[in-house]
Design a protein around this motif. Sequence first.
Motif, PDB file in Angstrom:
ATOM      1  N   GLU A 272      -6.733  14.075  -0.457  1.00 22.46           N
ATOM      2  CA  GLU A 272      -8.030  14.739  -0.356  1.00 22.46           C
ATOM      3  C   GLU A 272      -9.091  14.066  -1.226  1.00 22.46           C
ATOM      4  O   GLU A 272     -10.260  14.005  -0.841  1.00 22.46           O
ATOM      5  N   ILE A 273      -8.686  13.560  -2.391  1.00 26.83           N
ATOM      6  CA  ILE A 273      -9.693  12.943  -3.279  1.00 26.83           C
ATOM      7  C   ILE A 273      -9.847  11.448  -3.017  1.00 26.83           C
ATOM      8  O   ILE A 273     -10.921  10.873  -3.212  1.00 26.83           O
ATOM      9  N   MET A 274      -8.765  10.769  -2.544  1.00 29.40           N
ATOM     10  CA  MET A 274      -8.819   9.321  -2.356  1.00 29.40           C
ATOM     11  C   MET A 274      -9.122   8.931  -0.912  1.00 29.40           C
ATOM     12  O   MET A 274      -9.596   7.807  -0.680  1.00 29.40           O
ATOM     13  N   CYS A 275      -8.847   9.811   0.041  1.00 23.56           N
ATOM     14  CA  CYS A 275      -9.067   9.515   1.472  1.00 23.56           C
ATOM     15  C   CYS A 275      -8.294   8.257   1.849  1.00 23.56           C
ATOM     16  O   CYS A 275      -7.088   8.195   1.738  1.00 23.56           O
ATOM     17  N   ASP A 276      -9.000   7.215   2.284  1.00 21.19           N
ATOM     18  CA  ASP A 276      -8.351   5.973   2.723  1.00 21.19           C
ATOM     19  C   ASP A 276      -8.351   4.899   1.637  1.00 21.19           C
ATOM     20  O   ASP A 276      -8.097   3.724   1.926  1.00 21.19           O
ATOM     21  N   LYS A 277      -8.660   5.280   0.397  1.00 19.59           N
ATOM     22  CA  LYS A 277      -8.723   4.289  -0.679  1.00 19.59           C
ATOM     23  C   LYS A 277      -7.359   3.980  -1.285  1.00 19.59           C
ATOM     24  O   LYS A 277      -7.256   3.083  -2.113  1.00 19.59           O
ATOM     25  N   MET A 278      -6.328   4.706  -0.904  1.00 17.67           N
ATOM     26  CA  MET A 278      -5.002   4.498  -1.479  1.00 17.67           C
ATOM     27  C   MET A 278      -4.011   4.234  -0.353  1.00 17.67           C
ATOM     28  O   MET A 278      -3.993   4.948   0.659  1.00 17.67           O
ATOM     29  N   THR A 279      -3.201   3.223  -0.514  1.00 23.58           N
ATOM     30  CA  THR A 279      -2.207   2.843   0.485  1.00 23.58           C
ATOM     31  C   THR A 279      -0.920   3.639   0.282  1.00 23.58           C
ATOM     32  O   THR A 279      -0.732   4.334  -0.718  1.00 23.58           O
ATOM     33  N   GLU A 280      -0.029   3.509   1.256  1.00 20.72           N
ATOM     34  CA  GLU A 280       1.241   4.224   1.183  1.00 20.72           C
ATOM     35  C   GLU A 280       2.103   3.714   0.031  1.00 20.72           C
ATOM     36  O   GLU A 280       2.808   4.480  -0.628  1.00 20.72           O
ATOM     37  N   HIS A 281       2.049   2.426  -0.222  1.00 24.80           N
ATOM     38  CA  HIS A 281       2.858   1.877  -1.321  1.00 24.80           C
ATOM     39  C   HIS A 281       2.349   2.377  -2.673  1.00 24.80           C
ATOM     40  O   HIS A 281       3.151   2.595  -3.596  1.00 24.80           O
TER      41      HIS A 281
END
Length: 728
Positions: free
Chosen positions: A553-562
């Motif tokens: 919710e806070i990072m949206c698409d800025k964080m990857t699965e790894h």
Amino acid sequence: MSIRNPRLPMLPGYGSNPMIGRKHFGLRPIFTSLNKVNMLVDKGEDYDRAPSVYGRKQAPELPAWIVYDKSILHFQAFFQESLHEMRVGTRNIRKVSIYFYLEDGTIKVMEPRTDNSGTWQGLLIRRQRIRLPHSYDLYYDVLDLNIGLEVNFFGKVFKVVNCDNFTRVFLNRLGINVPDPIPWPDAIERTPENKKEPKQYAFKQFLDFDRQVLRFFGYWDDRESEYGLIHHLEIHYFLSDDTIEIKEIFPHNSGSENGPMFMKRMRLPRKLPPCVEMSGGPRVPSYEPSDLSIGAVLDVFGRPVVLTDCDPYTKEYYRVTYGFDAFQPLETPKDDTIECISTRVSDRKLPPWNGYGSYEDSAENCRTVEPRAPHRDFIKFLHKDRVGFDSHILRFAGRLINDNPVDARRYFIVKYFLCDDTIAVFELGERNSGFNGGQFFKRDKMYLPDVEFYVPEEPPSYTDRDMWVGNELVINKHRFRLIAADEYALRYLELHCEKYPMANIALIMDKIRRTLASQENGYKNFVAKYMDAVEPHKKELMSVRCFRQALREIMCDKMTEHEFITIIRHFRGDPGKERSPRYEMIRSLVFSDITRGLWDARERLREGLLHADEASAGVLTAHRMRQLLRAHRLPVNDDLLDCMLSVLDKDEQCNIRCDSLMQFLDFKTRPVFATDADYLKVVRHAPPVKDTECKIWGETELLIKEGFVNWNAFLCQLNLDHLVKDQP
């Protein structure tokens, strides 16, 4: 004992042997006690012992060989050796070390070895008790050795000049004053007629500066002569005998053959006289180290050689000896002929790749007429090749992405080999799926998509930085998405996080910290919203599913699965549920070796752990734990032992918990014995191609998706409490 009758003649049969019946012959050996140690003496009751250093009531109660074990007094001394065949001097000074062993009063004399000294050095007098000169019952003691005293060992007189700190403190505690050190005398005592230094090949200079060479770089400009060019030279100055040799360095593909030395090793005269007599006469002044510097010009028999640079050792020598600090190298004039040749060679372009064979093989065949094997990165191969259980192979689980719904259920294993940057793809075939499984793409270098292949230069390929969970790889027009990774791959990326930002917890936390700080009341709302999601019985734990939702919710698409996997593994709040299939696999292998070796010393191992844990902390270092396991003869090889220690529970300082080891070796919960095929999976990292291994990958994914995260530790490392205080 019978007495012979003097009236009878001394003939056989007229007397008896007086030695018949005797049991003792000669002097009886007498034993005495010195410092409670029985010693054999060679005298009778009139043996007079030497007085002890200590008073009667101050002597140690234990024997001397226990009190003074490994206690040695070290003195530095020298003795003079006569020189009968040298005109430069009459005596030679040889430096030695005298060791006095307090446990038994023995003495050993050693001479330090010097390269190319020409004398026999090393052990001069072996360890033994040495008698005082002109005495048969008194030996050298502590009182006879001190700075400034002379001792006579077997006819050689040694002058003591210094001692170490332990010896000085020991003698001072005995009440013996130790003088200041005495300086060493000259190495060679000169005769009155030879007080001056020898003119050539000084023995002292040879010993002091042997194998010490000053190296300069320079050139000789010979372009004024016909067919002349610039000669690149390397000048070597030997400090041992003040000689110089000059080598010529030929550029690559210059067309010149590597001939002999430009100038053989010899003394280089500063100025050549008009007439030089080769036999007799005064010596011509030659170049010295003070004449050499960057920018100096040497007259090499009429050829001016300019010095342009020197190596680091030469710079340090001039900095220490002459105090020079400026070593600015000079530029070498460029030779147009050599520059044109080298430019033509370096600018040669290879023809475009025709697609047959590998690119390296085709490029090597274009560079030379003789076919040669392509060169590989041998240094990288040495560092990244398999070492025991450390395979240096990253394994990821992947899915095939296309419009066919059947292919969406297919399961693949993508293996990346760090030793040569190659990739292999295997398929896990499920029963009744219509696919056999096995090798899908053979091991080869995989190039990036949408690049031109038929070009002179090799196109870019996938590297280890592209291997992370959530990334998509296009391999031979097949798109794969990496959905999971095994424990070895995740651990390897975390250990080398400076190269892999997706596994760097510091960078991930900084990204979250900057995102929350940029939003108004972002951190305050984030903490207040998910405070109720913490487990009621354990307020510091939050479920992984809720924690993942909060970060999305806070990072949206800025964080990857790894990055999600890295942060969940770092703040894991339930280490008991972290038992991976690799843990059980290694445990089964260990129990197989234990059963085969008939080892049953678990209780003794528990006692050894309690004895080694002096602080009662319940943890031991990995090195100490390995020593204890070897001391209790655990029948496990070194590679398997390292794997066992790697999967045990550890504290914050990476110390292994003792209860985790005992739980690992618990016979009541012993696992199913591993088969040979399972052993090959761990040792050789064989490609997973069996149906049973699908369960292993599935359990690995569930370990990441289920469980709990330490919420308090996560907020503490964010360190954004000051934003809540500043906001109204």
